[in-house]
Motif scaffolding. Structure first.
Motif, mmCIF file in Angstrom:
data_model
loop_
_atom_site.group_PDB
_atom_site.id
_atom_site.type_symbol
_atom_site.label_atom_id
_atom_site.label_comp_id
_atom_site.label_asym_id
_atom_site.label_seq_id
_atom_site.Cartn_x
_atom_site.Cartn_y
_atom_site.Cartn_z
ATOM 1 N N GLU A 133 0.782 -1.348 0.037
ATOM 2 C CA GLU A 133 -0.018 -0.052 0.012
ATOM 3 C C GLU A 133 0.813 1.147 0.123
ATOM 4 O O GLU A 133 1.690 1.312 0.621
ATOM 5 N N GLY A 134 0.600 2.210 -0.780
ATOM 6 C CA GLY A 134 1.234 3.318 -0.969
ATOM 7 C C GLY A 134 2.166 3.180 -2.008
ATOM 8 O O GLY A 134 2.664 4.490 -2.649
ATOM 9 N N GLU A 135 2.596 2.262 -2.593
ATOM 10 C CA GLU A 135 3.544 1.989 -3.647
ATOM 11 C C GLU A 135 2.942 2.331 -4.798
ATOM 12 O O GLU A 135 1.851 1.820 -5.180
ATOM 13 N N GLU A 136 3.640 3.254 -5.557
ATOM 14 C CA GLU A 136 2.895 3.415 -6.843
ATOM 15 C C GLU A 136 2.796 2.306 -7.818
ATOM 16 O O GLU A 136 3.706 1.641 -8.186
ATOM 17 N N PRO A 137 1.705 1.928 -8.273
ATOM 18 C CA PRO A 137 1.655 0.656 -9.007
ATOM 19 C C PRO A 137 2.121 0.651 -10.650
ATOM 20 O O PRO A 137 2.012 1.820 -10.988
ATOM 21 N N GLY A 138 2.266 -0.225 -11.162
ATOM 22 C CA GLY A 138 2.932 -0.201 -12.607
ATOM 23 C C GLY A 138 1.616 0.260 -13.464
ATOM 24 O O GLY A 138 0.608 0.309 -13.071
ATOM 25 N N GLU A 139 2.285 0.265 -14.749
ATOM 26 C CA GLU A 139 1.083 0.685 -15.828
ATOM 27 C C GLU A 139 -0.061 -0.359 -15.811
ATOM 28 O O GLU A 139 -1.093 0.118 -16.584
ATOM 29 N N MET A 140 0.157 -1.699 -15.368
ATOM 30 C CA MET A 140 -0.817 -2.643 -15.469
ATOM 31 C C MET A 140 -1.724 -2.735 -14.346
ATOM 32 O O MET A 140 -2.338 -3.702 -13.944
ATOM 33 N N GLY A 141 -1.314 -1.814 -13.401
ATOM 34 C CA GLY A 141 -2.019 -1.901 -12.142
ATOM 35 C C GLY A 141 -1.553 -2.589 -11.102
ATOM 36 O O GLY A 141 -0.323 -3.268 -11.279
ATOM 37 N N PRO A 142 -2.167 -2.861 -9.742
ATOM 38 C CA PRO A 142 -1.283 -3.263 -8.798
ATOM 39 C C PRO A 142 -1.496 -4.892 -8.748
ATOM 40 O O PRO A 142 -2.625 -5.365 -9.321
ATOM 41 N N ARG A 143 -0.458 -5.464 -8.168
ATOM 42 C CA ARG A 143 -0.601 -6.717 -8.023
ATOM 43 C C ARG A 143 -1.399 -7.097 -6.692
ATOM 44 O O ARG A 143 -1.426 -6.230 -5.768
ATOM 45 N N PRO A 144 -2.125 -7.992 -6.367
ATOM 46 C CA PRO A 144 -1.983 -9.466 -7.625
ATOM 47 C C PRO A 144 -2.511 -9.359 -8.933
ATOM 48 O O PRO A 144 -3.765 -8.436 -8.978
ATOM 49 N N TYR A 145 -2.243 -9.955 -9.915
ATOM 50 C CA TYR A 145 -2.697 -9.785 -11.276
ATOM 51 C C TYR A 145 -3.738 -10.853 -11.419
ATOM 52 O O TYR A 145 -3.495 -12.222 -10.791
ATOM 53 N N PRO A 146 -4.981 -10.766 -11.830
ATOM 54 C CA PRO A 146 -5.725 -12.222 -12.101
ATOM 55 C C PRO A 146 -5.094 -13.017 -13.402
ATOM 56 O O PRO A 146 -4.368 -12.328 -14.247
ATOM 57 N N LEU A 147 -5.346 -14.313 -13.098
ATOM 58 C CA LEU A 147 -4.591 -15.266 -14.140
ATOM 59 C C LEU A 147 -5.675 -16.253 -14.384
ATOM 60 O O LEU A 147 -6.411 -16.526 -13.557
ATOM 61 N N ALA A 148 -5.761 -16.677 -15.712
ATOM 62 C CA ALA A 148 -6.498 -17.716 -16.075
ATOM 63 C C ALA A 148 -5.909 -18.858 -15.708
ATOM 64 O O ALA A 148 -4.737 -19.163 -15.902
ATOM 65 N N PRO A 149 -6.805 -20.216 -15.530
ATOM 66 C CA PRO A 149 -6.301 -21.404 -15.416
ATOM 67 C C PRO A 149 -5.746 -21.848 -16.778
ATOM 68 O O PRO A 149 -6.387 -21.386 -17.824
ATOM 69 N N ALA A 150 -5.022 -22.895 -16.873
ATOM 70 C CA ALA A 150 -4.660 -23.651 -17.989
ATOM 71 C C ALA A 150 -4.900 -25.173 -18.000
ATOM 72 O O ALA A 150 -4.866 -25.738 -16.792
ATOM 73 N N SER A 151 -5.189 -25.521 -19.259
ATOM 74 C CA SER A 151 -5.361 -27.252 -19.160
ATOM 75 C C SER A 151 -5.093 -27.545 -20.448
ATOM 76 O O SER A 151 -5.398 -26.757 -21.475
ATOM 77 N N PHE A 152 -4.347 -28.601 -20.422
ATOM 78 C CA PHE A 152 -3.603 -29.099 -21.903
ATOM 79 C C PHE A 152 -3.168 -30.530 -21.575
ATOM 80 O O PHE A 152 -3.131 -31.055 -20.498
ATOM 81 N N GLU A 153 -2.963 -31.051 -22.838
ATOM 82 C CA GLU A 153 -2.378 -32.545 -23.042
ATOM 83 C C GLU A 153 -0.973 -32.417 -23.247
ATOM 84 O O GLU A 153 -0.502 -31.753 -23.964
ATOM 85 N N VAL A 154 -0.102 -32.947 -22.397
ATOM 86 C CA VAL A 154 1.303 -33.167 -22.360
ATOM 87 C C VAL A 154 1.696 -34.337 -23.344
ATOM 88 O O VAL A 154 1.633 -35.303 -22.882
ATOM 89 N N ARG A 155 1.764 -33.717 -24.435
ATOM 90 C CA ARG A 155 2.101 -34.933 -25.621
ATOM 91 C C ARG A 155 3.427 -35.568 -25.421
ATOM 92 O O ARG A 155 4.482 -35.040 -25.014
#
Lengths: 632, 357
Positions: B297-319
């Motif tokens: 708190e109080g720290e200037e966030p970056g251009e993409m906003g403060p962290r935590p950033y949202p992230l999408a889950p991932a799902s894949f087959e490991v070939r």
């Protein structure tokens, strides 16, 4: 005995001419509406090749912007190092030795079609937004054109062009200098061999060129600021924040004459090998000729980089030498019902570009890449080079692509909206470019990618029935020839019965016939399709038809018609009575003075704006008495 | 009317009637403008790079970070130049089938497949890169980035690598596609040392490498790893390993490029591996990603906003038989106001040629 009535000879004449009275092709088989060899200009079939000579900051350049080397020639007055306008519009890199070659074909007849010479300062000087004096001083006293007679110079039009989203390009034009209004000056063209011997000479007059008007982007002296916000008030001397901060500045003098009115005035390139120079001496600058180093090439020794066409009109893998010229064709996939497309159906088109001899300019499925174009490896096919537009202030435009619009009967001028009353792909003003400007720099790998010849266009679900139009926009430059073509192809949607344009404007061929045919001017669109111009030209970024068409003609000393007479071009009253700030200002510079100033800078899609029919009650219901209008 | 006029008119009409055979018959059919075109194909082109070599080049660039070029996949950026796998070939895969392939890649980094792939936006194409010949792949652009000024790039054997980012033919041209290829000098070596499995068996059984990247403005061409994002396996086979990097020779069980398996569960680099046991690669792996960092708190966030950033889950087959690589981006945490209700229509920019947005 009574003399034989001569009128009886008329049917004899018809029979003798083998019934050609309705044939719109001449006996050379050239396309177009006329019978003369240059209507339209058809490269080798016309008997002489059009020559375009371009120079930037003292160096000859090719149409792709690359500066031309003098090779091994001793050429006093020609620089060893050149500015590369393709370095960018944020600034040019250091001058360095050029490598490109301008080739011309030995023993061929040429005529001068274009001479365009630009001297520019790119984002290095004249960065005081309020100072219109200093750029003019540079032009008069320091530019490469300082020896011209600049007497009478005045600050002319100040043009603000919207770049979208509240950002603008301001261009201040300096006009009326004695050299600009001269009409009896001449250009002596000499072809000189490597020993300095003049092998051929031809002299052109200023009047041998149709286009010289700054409105068309030809001769101009201007100071430009790009990326500024709208001014707060008239004469605002502080640049407001726009899309580029700080904005870019560009000062240039461009001397440009184009579109030959006398292509029969030719000169033959000598049948010699090696290097030489085309020297152009302008009577207004007799001590400072312009030099264009050339390399003589033999037509028979051209490399086999074109493609023989198969029976289907598409390129085979057999490679052949290329000829001059540009012919465009498009193959449309058969609709599902075999006769016409239905709304919602996807139309596939396959583009095929050929030279004038019928050879394919590219592989069947692939067009050259941007890198191929810039490296001179595209068989002359040209793409939109935004540095030529912004640094060289080019108008002949190397862009190429396609657009699909229709139905023809619904192609009406739009004012201040992207909600078009007709189907358009793309919706924006510009066509779908084969190589999109800006992307070669921005997107990794794009510059090296060969683009497809196949495109899919999904017709809208509510596409109205009638005849639709595919326009192919093409550009080709080879061995000194520089060509634009805008060809039209038609297909049916929803019905077999053909429809046609609204018939609101026309008669261009009254003046634009023969060598001045519209096919030979600018984009190279046939007069039959002038009602399609508006499908691109409704956005400020590319110019609105009601603006530049008027300005072009009103400020041309070649347009001899009564400027109050709208009936020459406007076929219907409806098309001529639609006042807006843009339309009225095209002739009447500041039609409302400082009133409605802020409206001039509103984005296209927002109402009210400069395109609105806001003056209907004032000037629509009761048109100005000075306008001669169609009666219906 | 004079007789001669009548006579001449009749003659003229007769003469012209004799010409009428050359006029198109009124109301008759016009030549068809249509052709039976073959099924459409999409040209595919782009760049290929070794993401580990890219990181190595960026991390060892001999200049302070504030003076170093940005980590962006644009020609001319030295990290990309050094990460170009000269001698690689890129194939566009439809499942296990090669739809089309490129010629071997030169130092220019760009590739384009020869004929194009069938245009069908229901097909989830994938990009696979591998050595085009037994001569292998050369990496590092040593001539342009010589030692000792630049840290020498370890050469290695490269394995067929498939990008887990799907390509869909949304256009007849797919441009700026990003293919990747991974060698034995990076995470594979570190995983081998950690697991005791040979690299050959790791690849044979199936291994996926996941880069978590910071949000950026320029599509997926910005390449800044985002440390502090926890990656957990939600379902499916395999073990997740957090990876990290340090100068080669400074940490135990490092790969020649400097990658190692971290002792921490959360990668400080933003780089993970999923190692799959034999025979299990056909089951999809579901991964959850959570940003564990909070901007004070109080720290200037970056251009993409403060962290935590949202992230999408991932799902894949490991070939099995290939190295699978995923680049996944965090989202900005900025909130944007909705567009005004009465905003006028402006056509949007057509990005279908990127074939992934």
């Amino acid at each position: 005995m009574k003399s034989f009535p001569k009128i009886l000879l008329l049917p004899l004449v018809v029979l003798v001419t083998s019934c050609d009275v309705f044939n719109v092709e001449d006996n050379e088989g050239t396309r177009g509406r006329g019978a003369a060899a240059f209507d339209p200009y058809s490269s080798s079939a016309s008997g002489a090749i059009s020559l375009s000579l371009l120079a930037f900051n003292g160096c000859a350049i090719l149409p792709n912007g690359e500066p031309v080397t003098r090779g091994d020639l001793e050429l006093p007055g020609y620089p060893d190092q050149c500015d590369f306008l393709n370095d960018g519009f944020f600034g040019l890199g250091p001058a360095r030795p050029p490598t490109a070659r301008l080739t011309v074909v030995r023993n061929s007849l040429y005529f001068l079609r274009e001479l365009s010479l630009t001297d520019a300062l790119v984002n290095t000087s004249h960065m005081n937004f309020a100072d219109k004096q200093t750029p003019a001083t540079w032009m008069r006293k320091h530019s490469r054109f300082k020896s011209l007679d600049w007497s009478g110079l005045t600050v002319g039009r100040e043009n603000w062009k919207s770049l979208g989203y509240g950002s603008f390009q301001r261009e201040v034009f300096y006009e009326n200098a004695a050299w600009m209004v001269s009409d009896d000056d001449t250009l002596k063209v000499e072809v000189v061999d490597s020993a300095g011997v003049i092998r051929t000479t031809q002299t052109y007059s200023r009047q041998d060129f149709l286009a010289e008007n700054p409105v068309t982007g030809r001769t101009r002296a201007s100071w430009m600021t790009t990326g500024v916000g709208a001014p707060r008030f008239p004469g605002d001397t502080e640049p407001q924040p726009g899309s580029i901060n700080p904005p870019l500045y560009h000062t240039a003098v461009k001397v440009s004459f184009a579109n030959s009115t006398n292509p029969f005035k030719t000169f033959r390139i000598p049948d010699i090998s090696g290097e030489g120079v085309i020297r152009v001496t302008w009577s207004l600058m007799p001590e400072e000729p312009f030099l264009f180093p050339i390399t003589f090439v033999r037509e028979q020794e051209r490399e086999s980089t074109c493609y023989k066409l198969g029976a289907d009109g598409l390129a085979t893998t057999e490679q052949v030498p290329c000829g001059f010229g540009l012919e465009q064709a498009v193959h449309l996939n058969t609709p599902k019902n075999g006769k016409y497309y239905m709304p919602g159906e996807t139309m596939d088109l396959l583009v095929s570009l050929r030279d004038g001899d019928g050879n394919g300019l590219h592989q069947r499925d692939l067009l050259p890449s941007w890198n191929d174009f810039m490296g001179g490896q595209s068989n002359g096919i040209g793409y939109f080079n935004d540095r030529m537009l912004l640094n060289f202030r080019d108008t002949s435009s190397t862009e190429s692509g396609f657009k699909v619009v229709g139905p023809l009967q619904d192609l009406k001028t739009v004012y201040g909206t992207y909600a078009l009353p007709y189907f358009s792909y793309p919706v924006s003003g510009e066509p779908q470019f084969y190589v999109t400007p800006g992307m070669p720099d921005a997107f990794p790998g794009y510059a090296a990618a060969k683009q497809p010849t196949r495109y899919s266009v999904k017709l809208s679900d509510n596409a109205k029935p009638g005849t639709y139009l595919v326009m192919l926009k093409g550009h080709r430059a080879v061995d000194g020839e520089r060509l634009n073509r805008l060809d039209s192809f038609f297909f049916q949607v929803g019905q077999e019965q053909k429809t046609t344009y609204p018939g609101q404007i026309g008669n261009c061929q009254t003046c634009h016939n023969g060598v001045n045919s519209l096919d030979n001017l600018h984009h190279g669109l046939s007069v039959d399709n002038v009602e399609a111009c508006k499908t691109c030209h409704f956005e400020p970024q590319v110019g609105h038809v009601s603006d530049f068409i008027h300005r072009m003609h009103m400020s041309s000393r070649k347009y001899k018609q009564n400027k109050s007479d709208c009936t020459l071009c406007h076929l219907t009253r409806e098309s001529a009575v639609r006042p807006s700030l843009v339309a009225c200002n095209s002739c009447h510079l500041n039609s409302h003075g400082t009133e409605y100033f802020d409206v001039l800078f509103e984005d296209l899609q927002n109402t009210p704006n400069a395109y609105g029919n806001c003056a209907n009650a004032c000037h629509g219901v009761t048109p100005p008495a000075g306008h001669i209008l169609p009666t219906k | 009317m004079r007789a001669s006029s009548i006579f001449s008119s009749v003659l003229l009409a007769a003469a012209l009637t004799g010409c009428s055979g050359e006029l198109p018959p009124e109301g008759g059919p016009s030549p068809s403008p249509y052709t039976a075109l073959p099924p459409a194909k999409t040209t595919v082109s782009g760049l290929v790079f070794d993401p580990e070599a890219f990181h190595f080049a960026a991390a060892t660039f001999p200049a302070p970070p504030e003076e170093s070029p940005p980590r962006i996949l644009v020609l001319g950026i030295p990290y990309l130049t050094r990460a170009v796998p000269v001698g690689a070939r890129v194939s566009v895969m439809n499942g296990a089938t090669v739809a089309d392939a490129s010629e071997p890649v030169t130092p220019g980094a760009t590739w384009q497949v020869g004929q194009g792939v069938p245009t069908d936006d229901t097909i989830a194409y994938a990009l696979r890169a591998e050595a085009a010949s037994p001569a292998g792949i050369v990496i590092g652009a040593e001539e342009d980035f010589p030692a000792p000024f630049f840290e020498p790039m370890p050469q290695a054997r490269y394995h067929p690598t498939t990008s887990l980012s799907v390509m869909r033919t949304l256009n007849t041209s797919c441009v700026s596609q990003l293919a990747m290829v991974v060698g034995e000098a990076g995470a594979l070596s570190a995983l081998s040392q950690r697991t005791g499995k040979s690299i050959a068996n790791l690849v044979k059984d199936g291994v996926a490498l996941v880069w978590v990247l910071a949000p950026g403005f320029f599509f997926d061409f910005e390449n800044n790893p985002l440390g502090g994002v926890a990656m957990t396996k939600e379902a499916g086979p395999g073990t997740v390993y957090a990876l990290d990097w340090a100068m080669p020779g400074t940490v135990a069980r490092q790969s020649p490029m400097g990658f190692y398996v971290s002792s921490e569960p959360v990668s400080a680099l933003g780089y993970y591996a999923v190692v799959v046991p034999p025979g299990a690669a056909s089951e999809p792996v579901a991964l959850g990603l959570t940003d564990t960092v909070t901007t004070p708190e109080g720290e200037e966030p970056g251009e993409m906003g403060p962290r935590p950033y949202p992230l999408a889950p991932a799902s894949f087959e490991v070939r099995p038989g290939v190295v699978s690589v995923l680049r996944t981006y965090a989202f900005p945490s900025l909130s944007f106001p909705p567009p005004p209700e009465d905003e006028e229509y402006v056509p949007s920019t057509d990005l279908s040629i990127l074939c992934r947005f």
